[in-house]
Write a protein that holds these residues in place. Structure first.
Motif, PDB file in Angstrom:
ATOM      1  N   ALA A 167       0.838  -1.207   0.000  1.00 44.48           N
ATOM      2  CA  ALA A 167       0.000   0.000   0.000  1.00 44.48           C
ATOM      3  C   ALA A 167       0.870   1.254   0.000  1.00 44.48           C
ATOM      4  O   ALA A 167       0.623   2.209  -0.756  1.00 44.48           O
ATOM      5  CB  ALA A 167      -0.924  -0.015   1.213  1.00 44.48           C
ATOM      6  N   GLU A 168       1.907   1.263   0.850  1.00 45.89           N
ATOM      7  CA  GLU A 168       2.808   2.420   0.912  1.00 45.89           C
ATOM      8  C   GLU A 168       3.578   2.582  -0.410  1.00 45.89           C
ATOM      9  O   GLU A 168       3.797   3.715  -0.874  1.00 45.89           O
ATOM     10  CB  GLU A 168       3.798   2.251   2.068  1.00 45.89           C
ATOM     11  N   ALA A 169       3.988   1.445  -0.995  1.00 42.38           N
ATOM     12  CA  ALA A 169       4.717   1.509  -2.276  1.00 42.38           C
ATOM     13  C   ALA A 169       3.832   2.109  -3.359  1.00 42.38           C
ATOM     14  O   ALA A 169       4.272   2.985  -4.129  1.00 42.38           O
ATOM     15  CB  ALA A 169       5.185   0.112  -2.675  1.00 42.38           C
ATOM     16  N   LEU A 170       2.572   1.679  -3.417  1.00 38.25           N
ATOM     17  CA  LEU A 170       1.654   2.207  -4.437  1.00 38.25           C
ATOM     18  C   LEU A 170       1.416   3.699  -4.248  1.00 38.25           C
ATOM     19  O   LEU A 170       1.366   4.464  -5.227  1.00 38.25           O
ATOM     20  CB  LEU A 170       0.332   1.444  -4.383  1.00 38.25           C
ATOM     21  N   ASN A 171       1.263   4.131  -2.987  1.00 36.32           N
ATOM     22  CA  ASN A 171       1.055   5.566  -2.725  1.00 36.32           C
ATOM     23  C   ASN A 171       2.258   6.384  -3.171  1.00 36.32           C
ATOM     24  O   ASN A 171       2.109   7.480  -3.745  1.00 36.32           O
ATOM     25  CB  ASN A 171       0.794   5.791  -1.230  1.00 36.32           C
TER      26      ASN A 171
END
Length: 679
Positions: free
Chosen positions: A196-200
């Motif tokens: 999730a953090e990588a996508l953001n």
């Protein structure tokens, strides 16, 4: 000129630069207009000074003295305008190249460490160092440290941006550094499975219009969605990335198309996957795409498409040099040394791996489609063999033929398997050895030892380094009872291939037959290190410890075995027997009962359980076990008498008498029955 300078230096050896310190009016170019000799030189017909005529005796023509500057003038051997010196400075100062005439040179201007520009420069350097440390930590496997460094780089980069905005315009911000920091942070999030953090973080880069190539990172986002099994979003982002990547980047576009095809396979959209892989094979054929195309065509059940896909897979260029370059054409020691050096280098290993992968893909594809592309699997195999023979993988045709025989074996059509394998008797040695090995094994299974021995000999003679052939030869000798000689063949097979587990297992059995228990145990322990949790190996080790009269070790290995095969009644009864010998009746009862529960027809287990209940004064419980034994062995009077005895022991004399009467009618000659019946 050179001679005059040389004489001057010899005249004054103490001063290296004598002759340079005094100003000579000859070098004063400002008064050239009043110099008659110079004006005469420039008025010649060619606009240049007249040719030099004065010659120093004893010198070559290249050392004429120029008369335009007057006679007797010694010109120094330096450039007219030396670096760092001017005409004005030469008039009133000494020539001092080492800077020692007037003291040391003035110090360089020191940078102001407290200036905002210097602080920004140092902070930018620190951000770059943190990004580099993050990448190094990732490559060494420390993903947590890599993420921490990436986060710290992100924090310092934001501070750097704020400081730049305070002293300059926003246009002066280092966008390349910002992009690097964000990209590294997203990569480290993904490596730590913080998707999730990588996508953001990727989204921040993609949405920023100032990053001209940020749209390409949608490939990375698609990869993350693929890992999360969100295949529809993965396909969406892969397609958006394709729109962002120009057609000149052919290889990258092809890889994205392959990923789209894989995502379609995951969702069961085989028709769309076929389109993706066909596009890939038309643009840039490769083994993985070709194999996936065969799988998709097999999934949709289209035999014609399967054939076309298999032909495309076969046609993929292997891009591997053949072994000819590794063979020395002559006896040149230098050439031989060079060939020896490259025989097993990293490039050669890569070639081997690529060739092995290609062969594995082709063999798997052929085995998959052969049974379904024609009316029978045999015809399908024949088609695949013909296609392979006409390709660069011609040596795989024989392997496919042998695989065809193996398929006959799986279908239990031994005659067809034998006929297929016999066609290889006139082939080259490697193929002949493989076919003869299989034939030997087939005849061994059918207990035709003479035929098995003949083909085992043929296999060994065709290829002495074939471990399977040597193992089969050892098996035929083992069956004849010559365990010592069989062991020699097993050891030779292991010398040729130390990973031949069949030879190692059979060697252990040979040592057991020869009563060389320690050597047998050593073989099976080595085998256990190779084949962890193999039931047969664990059983052999437990059995050897039992033979060595070490019940504790035997029980320990049987416990490992029971964790692998928890429902094996023989192993359970063996544990029960060992615990019974050790005097642990409760544990013995537990394992005997478990064995009976999984296989209620073992007479030894039934007898033990019945005796156990009699010893514990539960004769009624013992009756059901003896009734089971009487049902299994109705012709043995023993179990009938045990039932009657249990009735008598429990005080139920009427039932005991009735049972004895029944027994007497069935077995009128039984003395024990007559005795109790008469009483």
């Amino acid at each position: 000129m050179m001679q005059n300078v040389h004489l001057a230096t010899e005249a004054d050896e103490d001063d290296l630069y004598s002759g340079y310190n005094d100003y000579n009016p000859t070098f004063d170019t400002e008064n050239l207009e009043n110099d008659a000799a110079f004006q005469q030189a420039v008025r010649t017909s060619h606009g240049r000074r007249p040719p030099m005529t004065a010659k120093i005796p004893g010198t070559s023509a290249s050392r004429h003295v120029a008369t335009a500057f007057g006679d007797g003038v010694a010109r120094p051997m330096t450039a007219v305008h030396a670096a760092g010196y001017t005409k004005a400075s030469m008039r009133g100062s000494l020539f001092d190249p080492l800077g020692q005439a007037k003291g040391p040179a003035p110090p360089l201007e020191m940078k102001n460490q407290d200036s905002p520009e210097e602080k920004i420069r140092q902070l930018e350097k620190k951000v770059n160092e943190l990004v580099e440390e993050s990448c190094i930590a990732n490559s060494s496997g420390d993903l947590k440290l890599a993420l921490e460094k990436a986060k710290e780089a992100g924090r310092k980069e934001r501070v750097l941006v704020r400081q730049r905005e305070q002293i300059a315009t926003p246009e002066s911000i280092n966008l390349d550094l910002t992009y690097t920091v964000l990209f590294n942070l997203a990569s480290q999030y993904a490596a730590n499975e913080m998707y999730a953090e990588a996508l953001n973080t990727y989204q921040v880069i993609v949405k920023n219009k100032m990053f001209s190539n940020g749209g390409r990172l949608k490939v990375n986002m698609g990869n993350i969605y693929l890992k999360q099994r969100n295949y529809s979003k993965a396909i969406k982002f892969y397609r958006m990335a394709l729109d962002q990547i120009p057609s000149v980047h052919k290889e990258m576009r092809i890889k994205i198309m392959q990923n789209i095809g894989v995502a379609f396979i995951k969702t069961g959209q085989y028709i769309d996957a076929i389109s993706s892989f066909e596009h890939t094979m038309s643009m840039s054929p490769n083994l993985k795409a070709g194999f996936n195309l065969v799988l998709c065509c097999f999934a949709v059940g289209d035999s014609e498409q399967m054939k076309k896909a298999f032909q495309k897979l076969i046609a993929v260029p292997l891009e591997v040099d053949y072994d000819d370059k590794y063979i020395s054409p002559n006896d040149d020691p230098h050439t031989n040394l060079l060939i020896e050096a490259i025989k097993n280098d990293s490039l050669r290993q890569m070639e081997r791996e690529r060739k092995s992968m290609a062969e594995e893909y082709i063999m798997t594809a052929a085995k998959l489609i052969a049974p379904v592309i024609e009316t029978s699997f045999a015809v399908g195999y024949d088609w695949c063999v013909e296609v392979v023979k006409a390709s660069q993988y011609v040596e795989l045709a024989n392997d496919l033929e042998i695989n065809k025989a193996t398929t006959y074996l799986k279908q239990k059509d031994f005659n067809q398997a034998v006929e297929t394998l016999k066609t290889f008797e006139k082939k080259d040695s490697r193929v002949k050895s493989a076919a003869a090995t299989n034939l030997s094994f087939l005849y061994y299974l059918e207990n035709e030892l003479a035929q098995a021995t003949d083909y085992a000999d043929l296999a060994v003679n065709s290829d002495r380094y074939n471990p399977a052939a040597l193992t089969n030869k050892g098996n035929t000798i083992f069956a004849s009872g010559d365990y010592e000689k069989a062991a020699e063949f097993y050891k030779e097979a292991l010398r040729n291939d130390s990973s031949c587990t069949e030879a190692l297992y059979n060697l252990g059995l040979s040592y057991k037959k020869l009563n060389r228990i320690d050597e047998a145990l050593d073989c099976f322990l080595k085998l256990h290190a190779i084949l962890r949790n193999n039931a047969q190996v664990l059983h052999q080790i437990a059995n050897i410890y039992e033979v060595m009269e070490d019940p504790n070790q035997a029980i320990e290995w049987l416990m490992q075995l029971i964790s692998v095969v928890p429902t094996d009644p023989c192993v359970l009864s063996k544990l029960g027997k060992l615990y019974d010998n050790e005097g642990d009746k409760s544990q013995a009862f537990h394992y005997y009962y478990e064995s009976y529960r999984h296989f209620p027809s073992n007479i030894e287990v039934i007898e033990w359980l019945g005796a156990y209940y009699i010893d514990t004064q539960f004769c009624e419980k013992a009756i059901e076990y003896f009734e089971r034994a009487a049902l299994i062995l109705p012709t043995q009077v023993k179990w009938q008498l045990m039932i009657a005895s249990c009735y008598r022991r429990s005080g139920n004399y009427q039932k005991a008498l009735d049972k004895y009467k029944v027994i007497h009618r069935k077995f009128p000659e039984n003395v024990e029955c007559k005795l109790f019946h008469g009483m």
